[in-house]
Design an enzyme around this catalytic site. Structure first.
Site, PDB file in Angstrom:
ATOM      1  N   ASP A 225     -19.433   7.676  15.644  1.00 13.45           N
ATOM      2  CA  ASP A 225     -20.485   7.424  14.652  1.00 13.45           C
ATOM      3  C   ASP A 225     -19.965   7.737  13.246  1.00 13.45           C
ATOM      4  O   ASP A 225     -20.682   7.565  12.262  1.00 13.45           O
ATOM      5  CB  ASP A 225     -21.786   8.162  14.993  1.00 13.45           C
ATOM      6  CG  ASP A 225     -21.630   9.672  15.062  1.00 13.45           C
ATOM      7  OD1 ASP A 225     -20.508  10.180  14.891  1.00 13.45           O
ATOM      8  OD2 ASP A 225     -22.653  10.354  15.308  1.00 13.45           O
ATOM      9  N   SER A 226     -18.683   8.141  13.158  1.00 13.78           N
ATOM     10  CA  SER A 226     -18.003   8.211  11.857  1.00 13.78           C
ATOM     11  C   SER A 226     -18.046   6.848  11.174  1.00 13.78           C
ATOM     12  O   SER A 226     -17.819   6.750   9.971  1.00 13.78           O
ATOM     13  CB  SER A 226     -16.548   8.652  12.039  1.00 13.78           C
ATOM     14  OG  SER A 226     -15.896   7.862  13.001  1.00 13.78           O
TER      15      SER A 226
ATOM     16  N   GLU B  71     -13.697  20.070  17.116  1.00  9.25           N
ATOM     17  CA  GLU B  71     -13.480  19.630  15.730  1.00  9.25           C
ATOM     18  C   GLU B  71     -13.496  20.815  14.770  1.00  9.25           C
ATOM     19  O   GLU B  71     -14.428  21.628  14.785  1.00  9.25           O
ATOM     20  CB  GLU B  71     -14.564  18.609  15.345  1.00  9.25           C
ATOM     21  CG  GLU B  71     -14.415  18.132  13.902  1.00  9.25           C
ATOM     22  CD  GLU B  71     -15.196  16.874  13.559  1.00  9.25           C
ATOM     23  OE1 GLU B  71     -15.795  16.263  14.456  1.00  9.25           O
ATOM     24  OE2 GLU B  71     -15.196  16.504  12.367  1.00  9.25           O
TER      25      GLU B  71
HETATM   26  O1  KIV Z   1     -17.427  10.071  15.063  1.00  5.60           O
HETATM   27  C1  KIV Z   1     -16.229  10.299  15.238  1.00  5.60           C
HETATM   28  O2  KIV Z   1     -15.346   9.543  14.836  1.00  5.60           O
HETATM   29  C2  KIV Z   1     -15.872  11.509  15.960  1.00  5.60           C
HETATM   30  C3  KIV Z   1     -14.460  11.985  15.845  1.00  5.60           C
HETATM   31  C4  KIV Z   1     -14.255  12.573  14.513  1.00  5.60           C
HETATM   32  C5  KIV Z   1     -14.106  12.912  16.939  1.00  5.60           C
HETATM   33  O3  KIV Z   1     -16.703  12.117  16.569  1.00  5.60           O
END
Ligand code: KIV
Length: 258
Positions: A40-41, A176
């Site tokens: 969700d990044s 993280e």
């Molecule tokens: O949303 C994302 O890309 C993530 C990664 C940073 C692990 O959760």
């Protein structure tokens, strides 16, 4: 035993990059990545939002479909977005849509508070990846994007949370922004693999946000990330260099570790 369990058992590092579309999915898959994460990044790096909170389930399903079309071999993990797993019943619907419509093969959710939901999803045949440490969907509660587990009380909580998620049946845990020593300790204490991002070299695997490792971060580059494009010259060789560096243990280095 799953492929990921075997990699952990054999001491082979697990590689993971985020992907949000078919072209990158295909390129990363062909480079031999183990996991493609539709994170969700995408809310921040694709949509330009200032957190992952605004990302919707329809957004996630759309991007999963694109990534699923591009890949052949890698495991496809999809994030369950903010408030789409707030109760087990909502989580069942969310996971079913991500798997049925988005073709996800595992779902990821943030926080140890969701342990009971994880257990219920796993009982129903849905593989789950947990996410501990800095959990971006809780950024407003955490007060910012900060390293977690720096003091002994927080560190002990993280150790217990990781064991709780393992007992709940999680297949994998993303750690993280956790001090490297603590992430190493947690990794050794678990049967299931850990995938670190800003959590040092001793996790069982590493994940980076694709745009960060290609040097196209909006704003400040995270200190734990590395621009692999800078020293390689093409996107495909940058991706191959990331995979190679994770597999041979040269990424992350001390300069990428808290
Ligand atoms: O949303 C994302 O890309 C993530 C990664 C940073 C692990 O959760």
């Amino acid at each position: 035993m799953t492929k990921l369990d075997k990699l952990k058992q054999n001491g082979e590092k697990i590689t993971c990059l985020t992907a949000y579309d078919a072209s990158f999915s295909s390129l990363i898959d062909q480079a031999g990545i183990d996991i493609l994460l539709v994170g969700d990044s995408l809310g921040m790096v694709v949509q330009g939002q200032n957190s992952t909170v605004p990302v919707t389930l329809d957004d996630m399903i759309y991007h999963c479909q694109l990534v699923a079309r591009g890949k052949q071999k890698a495991l496809l993990i999809a994030d369950m977005p903010f408030m789409t797993y707030s109760t087990p019943e909502i989580a069942f619907e969310t996971a079913a849509r991500l798997m049925r419509e988005g073709k996800a093969e595992m779902v990821k959710l943030e926080g140890a508070w969701a342990a009971e939901t994880i257990e219920m999803l796993v009982e129903r045949g849905i593989p789950v990846c947990g996410h501990l440490g800095l959990t971006p969907q809780s950024v407003y509660k955490l007060g910012g994007y900060r390293v977690q587990g720096r003091d002994e009380i927080e560190a002990q909580l993280l150790r217990e949370e990781a064991l709780l998620l393992q007992s709940a049946g999680a297949s994998l845990i993303v750690l993280e922004c956790v001090p490297g020593d603590l992430a190493a300790e947690i990794t050794t204490s678990l049967r299931i693999p850990t995938i670190g991002i800003g959590a040092g070299k001793d996790c069982d695997g590493q994940v980076l946000v694709l745009y960060d490792m290609l040097g196209i971060t909006i704003g400040k580059k995270p200190s734990f990330s590395k621009d692999f494009l800078q020293t390689t010259g093409s996107i495909s060789t940058a991706i191959e260099a990331f995979i190679e560096a994770v597999k041979n243990g040269t990424f992350p280095g001390p300069e990428h570790t808290f």
